[in-house]
Design an enzyme around this catalytic site. Structure first.
Site, PDB file in Angstrom:
ATOM      1  N   GLY A   1      -3.088  10.414   1.328  1.00 56.50           N
ATOM      2  CA  GLY A   1      -1.046  10.178   1.271  1.00 56.50           C
ATOM      3  C   GLY A   1      -1.591   9.085   0.224  1.00 56.50           C
ATOM      4  O   GLY A   1      -2.683   8.576  -0.559  1.00 56.50           O
TER       5      GLY A   1
ATOM      6  N   GLU B   1       0.209  13.396  -4.221  1.00 55.38           N
ATOM      7  CA  GLU B   1      -0.857  13.140  -2.813  1.00 55.38           C
ATOM      8  C   GLU B   1      -1.937  14.230  -2.875  1.00 55.38           C
ATOM      9  O   GLU B   1      -2.675  14.156  -2.644  1.00 55.38           O
ATOM     10  CB  GLU B   1      -0.745  11.948  -1.971  1.00 55.38           C
ATOM     11  CG  GLU B   1       0.038  10.849  -2.942  1.00 55.38           C
ATOM     12  CD  GLU B   1      -0.435  10.221  -2.906  1.00 55.38           C
ATOM     13  OE1 GLU B   1      -2.006  10.139  -2.995  1.00 55.38           O
ATOM     14  OE2 GLU B   1      -0.230   9.196  -4.325  1.00 55.38           O
TER      15      GLU B   1
ATOM     16  N   GLU C   1      -5.835  14.058  -4.036  1.00 56.35           N
ATOM     17  CA  GLU C   1      -6.971  13.563  -2.980  1.00 56.35           C
ATOM     18  C   GLU C   1      -7.324  14.383  -2.417  1.00 56.35           C
ATOM     19  O   GLU C   1      -8.752  14.274  -2.401  1.00 56.35           O
ATOM     20  CB  GLU C   1      -6.138  12.526  -2.235  1.00 56.35           C
ATOM     21  CG  GLU C   1      -5.294  11.222  -2.569  1.00 56.35           C
ATOM     22  CD  GLU C   1      -5.068  10.481  -1.307  1.00 56.35           C
ATOM     23  OE1 GLU C   1      -5.635  10.408  -0.750  1.00 56.35           O
ATOM     24  OE2 GLU C   1      -4.809   9.313  -1.605  1.00 56.35           O
TER      25      GLU C   1
ATOM     26  N   PRO D   1       4.235  -4.768   9.917  1.00 57.17           N
ATOM     27  CA  PRO D   1       3.536  -5.727   8.337  1.00 57.17           C
ATOM     28  C   PRO D   1       1.906  -5.380   7.861  1.00 57.17           C
ATOM     29  O   PRO D   1       1.876  -5.617   6.891  1.00 57.17           O
ATOM     30  CB  PRO D   1       4.298  -7.165   7.913  1.00 57.17           C
ATOM     31  CG  PRO D   1       4.939  -6.864   9.405  1.00 57.17           C
ATOM     32  CD  PRO D   1       4.884  -5.498   9.798  1.00 57.17           C
TER      33      PRO D   1
ATOM     34  N   GLU E   1     -15.336  11.446   0.150  1.00 56.25           N
ATOM     35  CA  GLU E   1     -15.770  12.728   1.081  1.00 56.25           C
ATOM     36  C   GLU E   1     -14.580  13.828   1.404  1.00 56.25           C
ATOM     37  O   GLU E   1     -13.596  12.982   1.738  1.00 56.25           O
ATOM     38  CB  GLU E   1     -16.548  12.820   1.914  1.00 56.25           C
ATOM     39  CG  GLU E   1     -16.941  13.442   2.608  1.00 56.25           C
ATOM     40  CD  GLU E   1     -17.626  13.212   3.373  1.00 56.25           C
ATOM     41  OE1 GLU E   1     -18.097  13.974   4.284  1.00 56.25           O
ATOM     42  OE2 GLU E   1     -17.672  11.762   4.051  1.00 56.25           O
TER      43      GLU E   1
END
Length: 164
Positions: free
Chosen positions: A62, A78, A82, A100, A131
């Protein structure tokens, strides 16, 4: 453990730059950044995870939503960046996570989705990912995972839709 003197100055300098950077980002943005986490499900039911280069921990793929981009486009981009995998469809919203402190780098709001994917796993972004591995549900890595991804996976496996 004592840090050798020749490492202490560069380490302290890096920490100071990080603190300054976080402060500047907080002043500029004054709002959380929106991102995504993806729970990629292969046709055989395995879940794909990445091992992050920055902390060495397993994580969901992500990232941050780019300007002018919607969540589905971010998920698709993404995944490719990735994992090399192709998005077939977003199956469901797993949750929205906004604490937060959920991301140690910055205050971010994360939209988590379950995604049906296909293709061959191949690291595209070698600076971020070290990986990729597909895990059967009963063999997922034990905690800790990066960020709050352990909670996101637990909520997913429990069938929850979470607002946190």
């Amino acid at each position: 453990m004592k840090v050798p003197a020749f490492f202490a100055a560069p380490l302290q300098s890096t920490l100071n730059l990080w603190r300054i950077g976080k402060t500047v980002m907080g002043i500029i943005f004054r709002h959380p950044i929106t991102g995504t986490s993806i729970i990629p499900i292969l046709p055989d039911g395995r879940i794909v995870l990445i091992r992050r280069r920055d902390d060495g921990l397993w994580a969901l793929p992500g990232g941050m939503v780019d300007w002018g981009e919607d969540i589905p486009s971010t998920v698709c981009r993404e995944l490719v960046e990735e994992t090399g995998l192709e998005l077939i469809k977003i199956r469901r919203l797993v949750g929205v996570y906004s604490a937060p402190n959920r991301d140690p780098r910055i205050h971010s709001i994360c939209v988590v989705v379950e995604a049906e994917v296909q293709g061959s796993m191949e690291i595209q972004d070698k600076l971020e990912v070290m990986e990729i591995q597909a895990f059967p549900i009963d063999a997922l890595p034990k905690e800790p995972m990066s960020h709050d991804h352990s909670r996101q996976l637990r909520d997913y496996l429990s069938g929850l839709t979470t607002l946190a």
